[in-house]
Enzyme design. Structure first.
Site, PDB file in Angstrom:
ATOM      1  N   ASP A 111       0.818  -1.230  -0.081  1.00  9.19           N
ATOM      2  CA  ASP A 111      -0.113   0.250   0.100  1.00  9.19           C
ATOM      3  C   ASP A 111       0.709   1.375   0.010  1.00  9.19           C
ATOM      4  OD1 ASP A 111       0.996   0.264   2.719  1.00  9.19           O
ATOM      5  OD2 ASP A 111      -0.620  -0.842   3.527  1.00  9.19           O
ATOM      6  N   HIS A 128       6.657  -7.930  -1.359  1.00 13.40           N
ATOM      7  CA  HIS A 128       5.468  -8.312  -2.255  1.00 13.40           C
ATOM      8  C   HIS A 128       4.980  -7.266  -3.140  1.00 13.40           C
ATOM      9  CE1 HIS A 128       4.109 -11.110   1.057  1.00 13.40           C
ATOM     10  NE2 HIS A 128       5.173 -11.606   0.682  1.00 13.40           N
ATOM     11  N   CYS A 136       5.626  -4.085 -16.671  1.00 21.91           N
ATOM     12  CA  CYS A 136       5.401  -4.846 -17.932  1.00 21.91           C
ATOM     13  C   CYS A 136       5.845  -6.334 -17.677  1.00 21.91           C
ATOM     14  CB  CYS A 136       5.878  -4.258 -19.092  1.00 21.91           C
ATOM     15  SG  CYS A 136       6.092  -5.206 -20.761  1.00 21.91           S
ATOM     16  N   CYS A 164       6.334  -1.950 -25.425  1.00 24.11           N
ATOM     17  CA  CYS A 164       6.708  -2.835 -26.178  1.00 24.11           C
ATOM     18  C   CYS A 164       5.340  -3.887 -26.585  1.00 24.11           C
ATOM     19  CB  CYS A 164       7.454  -4.169 -25.412  1.00 24.11           C
ATOM     20  SG  CYS A 164       6.807  -4.952 -24.007  1.00 24.11           S
ATOM     21  N   ASN A 227       1.270  -7.705  17.674  1.00 24.81           N
ATOM     22  CA  ASN A 227       0.287  -8.135  16.840  1.00 24.81           C
ATOM     23  C   ASN A 227      -1.227  -8.370  17.691  1.00 24.81           C
ATOM     24  OD1 ASN A 227      -0.529  -9.011  14.149  1.00 24.81           O
ATOM     25  ND2 ASN A 227      -0.617 -11.110  14.828  1.00 24.81           N
ATOM     26  N   ILE A 245      -2.082  -2.627  17.601  1.00 27.61           N
ATOM     27  CA  ILE A 245      -1.098  -2.081  17.205  1.00 27.61           C
ATOM     28  C   ILE A 245      -0.694  -0.495  17.464  1.00 27.61           C
ATOM     29  CG2 ILE A 245       0.143  -1.720  14.847  1.00 27.61           C
ATOM     30  CD1 ILE A 245      -0.812  -4.513  14.338  1.00 27.61           C
TER      31      ILE A 245
HETATM   32 ZN   LIG Z   1       6.865  -3.897 -21.977  1.00 27.98          ZN
END
Ligand SMILES: [Zn+2]
Length: 257
Positions: A111, A128, A136, A164, A227, A245
Site C-alpha cells: 500500500d 510483495h 510490464c 513494447c 500483533n 498496534i
Molecule cells: Zn513492455
C-alpha cells in the site's frame, strides 16, 4: 490468548528500543487495517467479498484471460490505497527513523503507507511489491500507476505497455509469480545485521518474509513481536506484545522524556 498490556512491559520494551542502534521493522497487513486497507482473507477481506479479485491475483489467469485483466483494471481505479492515510502505527515507525535507530523496514504490504507516512523510501523493502507502480510482464518497464489509470479512465480497458505492447500489471507479486531474489536477499541481509527485530501486524506465516524473524534471532537480535493475535514466530520473541498496534507501537517508540 489476548492479555492486557501492562505498563511495565511497555517500559521494558521501550528501553530495548532506546538501546538499539539498528532496528529492522517487519510489517504485515495488521498495521494497515486502521488505515482502512482490508486484509485479503479476513471476514471483510478483499477475496472474501470479491472472488473475482482472487482470480485476478493469480498470474496465470491474469496473463491468459483478457476479461480478468479488464476487471482488475476496473478494481484498480478504486483501490483503497489511493486514499488511505497512514495511522499512528506508521507514524511511530517514522519516529524511530527520526531517532536514527531505523535500519530498514521489510514490509509485506503493497500500500505504500510507510513512504506516505514519511519514511525514507530507500529504507523500505517491499517484498510483495507495490500498487503504486505498473510493471510490464514482457520488458519489465516500470511506471507510476497513475499513468495507466488515466488511460483506463479515458476508455482503454486493458492498457498495454507503451514500450513494447506487452501486458501490464501492478508491480506486485501475484500468486504463482516468483519473488524478486534481490529484494528477498536484501530483506534477509538487513535481518542478519539488526540488533532489534520489531515485527508488527504480521501473522508471520508467509515465507520467505517470515524468515526474517529466525534470521534476526540467530544473529543475536532481540525480537519484539506486536500483533493483535498469536503469530507463527512467537517462540522467537524476546518480547511479545498482543493488543492494539495503534496503541502499542507509539508507546514503545516514544522518545525519552
Ligand atoms: Zn513492455
Amino acid at each position: 490468548m489476548m492479555e492486557a498490556i501492562d505498563g511495565e512491559q511497555i517500559s521494558r520494551v521501550r528501553e530495548v528500543l532506546r538501546d538499539a542502534g539498528r532496528v529492522v521493522v517487519l510489517t504485515g497487513a495488521g498495521i494497515s487495517t486502521d488505515s482502512g486497507i482490508p486484509d485479503f482473507r479476513g471476514p471483510n477481506g478483499v477475496w472474501t467479498k470479491n472472488p473475482a479479485a482472487e482470480k485476478a491475483s493469480n498470474i496465470t489467469h491474469y496473463l491468459n484471460e483478457p476479461e480478468v485483466r479488464q476487471a482488475a483494471w476496473q478494481n484498480r481505479l478504486t483501490t483503497p490505497a489511493w486514499t488511505a492515510e497512514p495511522n499512528r502505527g506508521h507514524a511511530a515507525i517514522v519516529e524511530l527513523e527520526r531517532q536514527g535507530r531505523l535500519h530498514a523496514i521489510v514490509t509485506q504490504n503493497i500500500d505504500g503507507l510507510h513512504q506516505k507516512a514519511g519514511n525514507d523510501p530507500a529504507k523500505v523493502i517491499e517484498v510483495h511489491g507495490t500498487v503504486w507502480f505498473t510493471r510490464c510482464w514482457e520488458c519489465e518497464d516500470r511506471r507510476p500507476m497513475e499513468q495507466a489509470l488515466a488511460r483506463v479512465r479515458a476508455g482503454d480497458v486493458d492498457p498495454a505497455c507503451l514500450e513494447c505492447g506487452g501486458i501490464l500489471k501492478s508491480d506486485t507479486i501475484s500468486f504463482g509469480q516468483s519473488l524478486i531474489p534481490e529484494v528477498i536477499d536484501r530483506a534477509m541481509r538487513v535481518s542478519d545485521e539488526c540488533d532489534v527485530m520489531l515485527a508488527v501486524g504480521s501473522t508471520l506465516s508467509v515465507y520467505p518474509a517470515a524468515n526474517c524473524v529466525p534470521r534476526a534471532n540467530a544473529g543475536g537480535a532481540d525480537v519484539i513481536i506486536v500483533n493483535g493475535d498469536e503469530t507463527n514466530m512467537d517462540r522467537y520473541a524476546t518480547h511479545l506484545l498482543q493488543g492494539s498496534i495503534g496503541d502499542i507501537v507509539p508507546a514503545i517508540v516514544a522518545p525519552a522524556t
